[in-house]
Scaffold this motif. Structure first.
Motif, PDB file in Angstrom:
ATOM      1  N   LEU A   1       0.588   4.195  -2.639  1.00 62.11           N
ATOM      2  CA  LEU A   1       0.404   5.604  -2.259  1.00 62.11           C
ATOM      3  C   LEU A   1       1.550   6.473  -2.762  1.00 62.11           C
ATOM      4  CD1 LEU A   1      -0.948   5.214   1.407  1.00 62.11           C
ATOM      5  CD2 LEU A   1      -2.261   5.667  -0.657  1.00 62.11           C
ATOM      6  N   ASP A   2       2.752   5.882  -2.772  1.00 63.03           N
ATOM      7  CA  ASP A   2       3.906   6.634  -3.278  1.00 63.03           C
ATOM      8  C   ASP A   2       3.745   6.981  -4.757  1.00 63.03           C
ATOM      9  OD1 ASP A   2       5.368   7.002  -1.015  1.00 63.03           O
ATOM     10  OD2 ASP A   2       6.569   5.172  -1.231  1.00 63.03           O
TER      11      ASP A   2
ATOM     12  N   VAL B   1      -4.987  -1.643   6.511  1.00 57.81           N
ATOM     13  CA  VAL B   1      -3.751  -1.528   5.728  1.00 57.81           C
ATOM     14  C   VAL B   1      -3.536  -0.082   5.257  1.00 57.81           C
ATOM     15  CG1 VAL B   1      -2.709  -2.161   3.503  1.00 57.81           C
ATOM     16  CG2 VAL B   1      -3.650  -3.930   4.971  1.00 57.81           C
TER      17      VAL B   1
ATOM     18  N   ARG C   1      -2.956  11.470  -2.288  1.00 58.28           N
ATOM     19  CA  ARG C   1      -2.631  10.798  -1.011  1.00 58.28           C
ATOM     20  C   ARG C   1      -3.366  11.473   0.136  1.00 58.28           C
ATOM     21  NH1 ARG C   1       2.814  10.187  -2.514  1.00 58.28           N
ATOM     22  NH2 ARG C   1       3.424  12.083  -1.411  1.00 58.28           N
TER      23      ARG C   1
ATOM     24  N   ILE D   1       3.712   6.861   5.821  1.00 61.11           N
ATOM     25  CA  ILE D   1       4.104   7.927   4.899  1.00 61.11           C
ATOM     26  C   ILE D   1       4.168   9.269   5.620  1.00 61.11           C
ATOM     27  CG2 ILE D   1       3.340   9.264   2.878  1.00 61.11           C
ATOM     28  CD1 ILE D   1       2.453   6.588   1.666  1.00 61.11           C
TER      29      ILE D   1
ATOM     30  N   ALA E   1      -0.436   2.405   6.204  1.00 60.30           N
ATOM     31  CA  ALA E   1       0.408   2.951   5.134  1.00 60.30           C
ATOM     32  C   ALA E   1       0.416   4.481   5.195  1.00 60.30           C
ATOM     33  CB  ALA E   1      -0.099   2.468   3.777  1.00 60.30           C
TER      34      ALA E   1
ATOM     35  N   TYR F   1      -8.731  -3.964   4.538  1.00 56.43           N
ATOM     36  CA  TYR F   1      -8.215  -2.938   3.634  1.00 56.43           C
ATOM     37  C   TYR F   1      -8.018  -1.609   4.371  1.00 56.43           C
ATOM     38  CZ  TYR F   1      -7.845   0.137  -0.407  1.00 56.43           C
ATOM     39  OH  TYR F   1      -7.405   1.068  -1.308  1.00 56.43           O
TER      40      TYR F   1
ATOM     41  N   ALA G   1      -7.091   3.260  -6.341  1.00 56.20           N
ATOM     42  CA  ALA G   1      -6.073   2.893  -5.343  1.00 56.20           C
ATOM     43  C   ALA G   1      -6.275   1.450  -4.892  1.00 56.20           C
ATOM     44  CB  ALA G   1      -6.148   3.837  -4.145  1.00 56.20           C
TER      45      ALA G   1
ATOM     46  N   MET H   1       0.829  -1.207   0.000  1.00 52.49           N
ATOM     47  CA  MET H   1       0.000   0.000   0.000  1.00 52.49           C
ATOM     48  C   MET H   1       0.864   1.258   0.000  1.00 52.49           C
ATOM     49  SD  MET H   1      -2.791   1.508  -0.273  1.00 52.49           S
ATOM     50  CE  MET H   1      -4.037   0.244  -0.249  1.00 52.49           C
ATOM     51  N   VAL H   2       1.982   1.204   0.713  1.00 54.93           N
ATOM     52  CA  VAL H   2       2.887   2.369   0.703  1.00 54.93           C
ATOM     53  C   VAL H   2       3.374   2.627  -0.714  1.00 54.93           C
ATOM     54  CG1 VAL H   2       5.163   3.200   1.442  1.00 54.93           C
ATOM     55  CG2 VAL H   2       3.608   2.225   3.120  1.00 54.93           C
TER      56      VAL H   2
END
Lengths: 252, 80
Positions: A179-180, B53, A187, B61, B57, B50, A221, A175-176
C-alpha cells in the motif's frame, strides 16, 4: 409415509439415523483430514461430485431409508456444512451442529417434506442458515441472562494462536509495504472498498473511476502482495517461519 | 443431474460475498454452490484471509498518519 409411523417406530428411526450419522462422522475423523493436502483433494472431489449427483435418486434412497442414500448425502455435504458453520460460528461444538443439521435434513426427507428433490442444495442451505440463526439467538439470550444475573460477560476467544498471529502480522507488513508503494488516491480506493465496505459503484462514482480502472487496481494490489510474500518467504531460512495459511478457524 | 460444481464462481464474486456485498439472490446461489464445492470453499477462505490482511494494513496506515498515535495499538488489536 415414514413420518406418519407410530411413536416407538419413530424413536427407533431417530436412533438409527443418529447412529449412522455418528458412524459416518467417525469414518471422516479416522481418515484424518490432511490440511496440507486439502486443496488438491478438494478439486478432485469437486469433479467427481459434479458428474455423479442425481438428486431424484439420492432423495428417493434417503426417503426409503437406505443407508447408501445417507452415506452419499454425508459425502456430498459434510465438508460444505462444516465449512459454512465454522465460518459463521467458529469451531465450538462444530460436530454437534453438523450432526443436528444432517438429522433435520434426513428426517425432513423421510417425512416427505422435500417435494422437489432437485432443490436439495437449497433445502440444506436453509437448514444450515436456520441452525446459525438459532445458535446466535441462543448465545444472545444466554448473554442477556448472564448480564441480568450480573455474573460478567463471557466472550468466546476467537483470537488466533501465537503462530497464526505471527504469520498474520507478517502478511499485514507485506500489505503495508504494498500500500505504501501506491499513490494516496489508490490507497484510498482500496481502503474505501475493503475497510469502509463501499460498493464498487459508489467508489467509481465518487472518485470518477471506470470499472476497469477499479478492477485493475484491486488485482494489481493483490498480485503485488502475492509476489512480495513469496519473495520474502524465500529469503528466510526454512523452518524460521510457518508457511501454513491462516484462516479464522480450521474446518477439518 | 445438477452441474453446479462445473461452473465455479469468480474470485471477484467470492470476494464480494465475503464482504457481504452480493444480492440476496446471488447470495443463495453462492452459498448453495459452496455447500458442495471444495474448490470455491478454498477460494473463499483465501478471500477472507486477504480481506482481513488488507483491512489491518489500511487501519495501520490510517492510524500512522493521524495525530493520535496512542490509538494505533488499539486499532490493530481490534483488527486481529
Amino acid at each position: 409415509m415414514l413420518g406418519s409411523a407410530g411413536g416407538i417406530r419413530k424413536v427407533f428411526e431417530e436412533a438409527d439415523v443418529h447412529s449412522l450419522i455418528a458412524q459416518l462422522a467417525a469414518v471422516e475423523f479416522v481418515r484424518g483430514p490432511d490440511a496440507a493436502g486439502l486443496l488438491d483433494d478438494r478439486s478432485e472431489q469437486s469433479d467427481l461430485l459434479a458428474s455423479e449427483v442425481d438428486w431424484q435418486n439420492l432423495v428417493a434412497r434417503i426417503h426409503r431409508g437406505e443407508d447408501s442414500g445417507m452415506e452419499d448425502l454425508y459425502r456430498l455435504f459434510a465438508r460444505g456444512i462444516r465449512f459454512y458453520l465454522c465460518r459463521q460460528l467458529g469451531p465450538q461444538e462444530l460436530d454437534d451442529k453438523i450432526h443436528d443439521t444432517f438429522l433435520i435434513v434426513v428426517q425432513a426427507i423421510r417425512k416427505g417434506d422435500l417435494r422437489e428433490p432437485e432443490r436439495l442444495m437449497g433445502f440444506v442451505r436453509t437448514v444450515v442458515r436456520r441452525q446459525v440463526a438459532a445458535h446466535i439467538d441462543k448465545v444472545v439470550h444466554s448473554r442477556r441472562e448472564e448480564l441480568d444475573l450480573d455474573v460478567g460477560v463471557r466472550v468466546a476467544d476467537v483470537r488466533r494462536n501465537p503462530e497464526q498471529n505471527a504469520a498474520f502480522q507478517q502478511k499485514v507488513e507485506f500489505m503495508v509495504s504494498v500500500l505504501d508503494g501506491l499513490s494516496e488516491r489508490d490507497r484510498e480506493i482500496l481502503s474505501r472498498f475493503y475497510l469502509d465496505e463501499q460498493s464498487q459503484e459508489e467508489i467509481c462514482d465518487e472518485m470518477d473511476l471506470s470499472e476497469t480502472q477499479f478492477r485493475l487496481l484491486k488485482s494489481r494490489a493483490k498480485a503485488r502482495f502475492g509476489e512480495l510474500g513469496k519473495r520474502k518467504l524465500l529469503q528466510r531460512p526454512i523452518g524460521s517461519i510457518s508457511m501454513r495459511t491462516f484462516t479464522r478457524c480450521a474446518h477439518y | 443431474m445438477n452441474v453446479h460444481c462445473s461452473s465455479h464462481f469468480s474470485q471477484d464474486v467470492l470476494e464480494l460475498y465475503a464482504l457481504g456485498m452480493v444480492s440476496v439472490h446471488s447470495c443463495s446461489d453462492v452459498e448453495e454452490h459452496l455447500l458442495i464445492c471444495p474448490q470455491c470453499q478454498a477460494q473463499l477462505e483465501a478471500a477472507d484471509a486477504y480481506i482481513s490482511v488488507v483491512r489491518s494494513a489500511c487501519l495501520l496506515i490510517s492510524s500512522r498518519s493521524n495525530s493520535f498515535p496512542r490509538m494505533r495499538p488499539m486499532l490493530v488489536a481490534e483488527s486481529l
